[in-house]
Design a protein around this motif. Structure first.
Motif, PDB file in Angstrom:
ATOM      1  N   UNK A  24       0.825  -1.209   0.000  1.00 58.81           N
ATOM      2  CA  UNK A  24       0.000   0.000   0.000  1.00 58.81           C
ATOM      3  C   UNK A  24       0.859   1.258   0.000  1.00 58.81           C
ATOM      4  N   UNK A  25       1.982   1.228   0.747  1.00 58.17           N
ATOM      5  CA  UNK A  25       2.829   2.414   0.834  1.00 58.17           C
ATOM      6  C   UNK A  25       3.465   2.714  -0.525  1.00 58.17           C
ATOM      7  N   UNK A  26       3.882   1.686  -1.252  1.00 58.18           N
ATOM      8  CA  UNK A  26       4.437   1.920  -2.592  1.00 58.18           C
ATOM      9  C   UNK A  26       3.395   2.590  -3.491  1.00 58.18           C
ATOM     10  N   UNK A  27       2.149   2.160  -3.386  1.00 57.03           N
ATOM     11  CA  UNK A  27       1.106   2.793  -4.207  1.00 57.03           C
ATOM     12  C   UNK A  27       0.883   4.251  -3.805  1.00 57.03           C
ATOM     13  N   UNK A  28       0.776   4.491  -2.475  1.00 55.20           N
ATOM     14  CA  UNK A  28       0.567   5.868  -2.013  1.00 55.20           C
ATOM     15  C   UNK A  28       1.683   6.793  -2.492  1.00 55.20           C
ATOM     16  N   UNK A  29       2.947   6.389  -2.255  1.00 52.31           N
ATOM     17  CA  UNK A  29       4.039   7.334  -2.519  1.00 52.31           C
ATOM     18  C   UNK A  29       4.260   7.505  -4.022  1.00 52.31           C
ATOM     19  N   UNK A  30       3.968   6.460  -4.795  1.00 47.65           N
ATOM     20  CA  UNK A  30       4.062   6.612  -6.249  1.00 47.65           C
ATOM     21  C   UNK A  30       2.983   7.576  -6.734  1.00 47.65           C
ATOM     22  N   UNK A  31       1.772   7.428  -6.205  1.00 48.22           N
ATOM     23  CA  UNK A  31       0.690   8.346  -6.602  1.00 48.22           C
ATOM     24  C   UNK A  31       1.026   9.782  -6.207  1.00 48.22           C
ATOM     25  N   UNK A  32       1.728   9.955  -5.092  1.00 45.95           N
ATOM     26  CA  UNK A  32       2.074  11.302  -4.627  1.00 45.95           C
ATOM     27  C   UNK A  32       3.234  11.909  -5.412  1.00 45.95           C
ATOM     28  N   UNK A  33       3.960  11.097  -6.210  1.00 44.10           N
ATOM     29  CA  UNK A  33       4.986  11.657  -7.077  1.00 44.10           C
ATOM     30  C   UNK A  33       6.424  11.408  -6.653  1.00 44.10           C
ATOM     31  N   UNK A  34       6.639  10.450  -5.745  1.00 43.93           N
ATOM     32  CA  UNK A  34       8.014  10.085  -5.363  1.00 43.93           C
ATOM     33  C   UNK A  34       8.640   9.275  -6.502  1.00 43.93           C
ATOM     34  N   UNK A  35       9.910   9.581  -6.845  1.00 42.54           N
ATOM     35  CA  UNK A  35      10.557   8.884  -7.962  1.00 42.54           C
ATOM     36  C   UNK A  35      11.763   8.053  -7.539  1.00 42.54           C
ATOM     37  N   UNK A  36      12.214   8.244  -6.307  1.00 42.05           N
ATOM     38  CA  UNK A  36      13.340   7.437  -5.826  1.00 42.05           C
ATOM     39  C   UNK A  36      13.004   6.890  -4.458  1.00 42.05           C
ATOM     40  N   UNK A  37      13.060   5.574  -4.357  1.00 43.92           N
ATOM     41  CA  UNK A  37      12.673   4.894  -3.123  1.00 43.92           C
ATOM     42  C   UNK A  37      13.776   3.906  -2.762  1.00 43.92           C
TER      43      UNK A  37
END
Lengths: 237, 237
Positions: free
Chosen positions: B93-106
């Motif tokens: 779920x966190x990967x989906x949230x942060x990708x939707x928010x626009x994070x590009x490096x994890x």
């Protein structure tokens, strides 16, 4: 469970509490791996917070010797959240998120794009809602339960309830494409309205703006309701 | 799925795309209830966004007549997120949230309080991670895939990787009890570090501060990792 929430009837005296519900007992055993002598954080529903020592733990009950539970719970957010009823699993998670973040007033609203079947979901039974609120409180070490109201008609809400809710509150309608960016770090009492997946319909937006709400947006990205609500609360307060 | 993400090989020509993967076809049929003639938003992986008309849809493929896919994807957040590896469902779920928010490096990091078994989870298989990132992109109408790096040792990360990551970035260590409140509305390139459930251990905090990170907090409430990460990103940017 960062706090063990005690119903008032769990208190045998000022200094002794008895926990019997299976979920908390399982959590104490399996997650905390608690043993007699461990010190844990406890709070009384609607009351104070403090430490206690685990005296006994078996399959049926846990008993705690309590210190004074005299710390106040963390401050609440100055917001009444009006949320178009999300689909059941999203509702469950969203109730936990917003309770953990400190929301104390929640209205679940019907709008045109809310599927009618969502209102029949077992997730709306009072015990289910209560359970998600408790999980949010236990996560955030809070003791004050949010009040949840169901509004099954948009027009009655708009005509009969909204004017009262906007008295003394700044109304913010979160909707993609609105003119203003979501404000940051406000402290004003606020009524925050968030639409369903797919958004409010144009007529609903028009009526909410006419009623005195300000339209705000979170940028060009379309977010899931649970992500959007957390992001809005974190940016606003 | 607010955008249908096309792999470059889905393009038969500049003007014709063919979608064959079962998840998207099912979503088109069951959620969009799409029919030939419908206009939908499409984007090319790592490329532009635009509209297309559904030409055919059956159990095996959908074909689209494309307009120019020439709109840029929404801007990215100027952040590299370093996240202690959460438990598998929370990771998804966190990967989906942060990708939707626009994070590009994890970067997913091992710390003392990350359970070692989490590193064995099938959720860490590249195809599983890719799928959650795609879901986040499709939610937010984005086309640029985040890069995800696994760091299975805290000390090698600290000694070998962190100095490079901090070059040209403001390092922010989100941890309860730090002195400064999370800043609001910054635009600086940032390295944001978020601990596991239970937090970083004191030695890890000390080393990260020594390496040049600033400690920040989100207030007295203890939040789940997925709530905390969304709240941090929404407040910071």
């Amino acid at each position: 469970m960062n706090l063990i929430l005690l119903a008032p009837e769990a208190l045998e005296s000022d200094r002794l509490a008895r926990v019997t519900d299976p979920r908390r007992l399982r959590h104490l055993r399996e997650v905390h791996r608690a043993r007699p002598g461990d010190r844990l954080t406890l709070g009384i529903m609607e009351g104070g917070i403090g430490q206690g020592e685990l005296l006994t733990l078996d399959d049926h009950e846990a008993t705690f010797a309590l210190d004074a539970l005299d710390q106040p719970p963390p401050p609440a957010l100055p917001v009444h959240l009006v949320l178009a009823l999300p689909r059941p699993r999203m509702l469950a998670r969203t109730l936990e998120h917003v309770t953990a973040l400190g929301v104390k007033q929640i209205t679940l609203l019907h709008t045109r794009r809310v599927e009618k079947s969502y209102w029949m979901s077992p997730e709306l039974e009072p015990e289910k809602i209560h359970r998600h609120l408790e999980l949010g409180l236990e996560q955030a070490r809070d003791t004050r339960l949010p009040a949840v109201t169901l509004e099954k008609g948009f027009r009655p809400f708009l005509e009969d309830r909204l004017p009262g809710l906007l008295a003394g509150r700044r109304g913010l309608l979160a909707h993609p494409g609105m003119a203003a960016a979501c404000p940051r770090g406000i402290e004003t009492p606020t009524l925050l309205l968030v639409g369903p997946e797919g958004g409010f319909i144009p007529w609903e937006v028009e009526k909410l703006l006419e009623a005195g709400c300000e339209g705000i947006h979170l940028g060009p990205r379309i977010l899931r309701v649970e992500t959007a609500v957390t992001a809005l609360l974190a940016r606003l307060f």
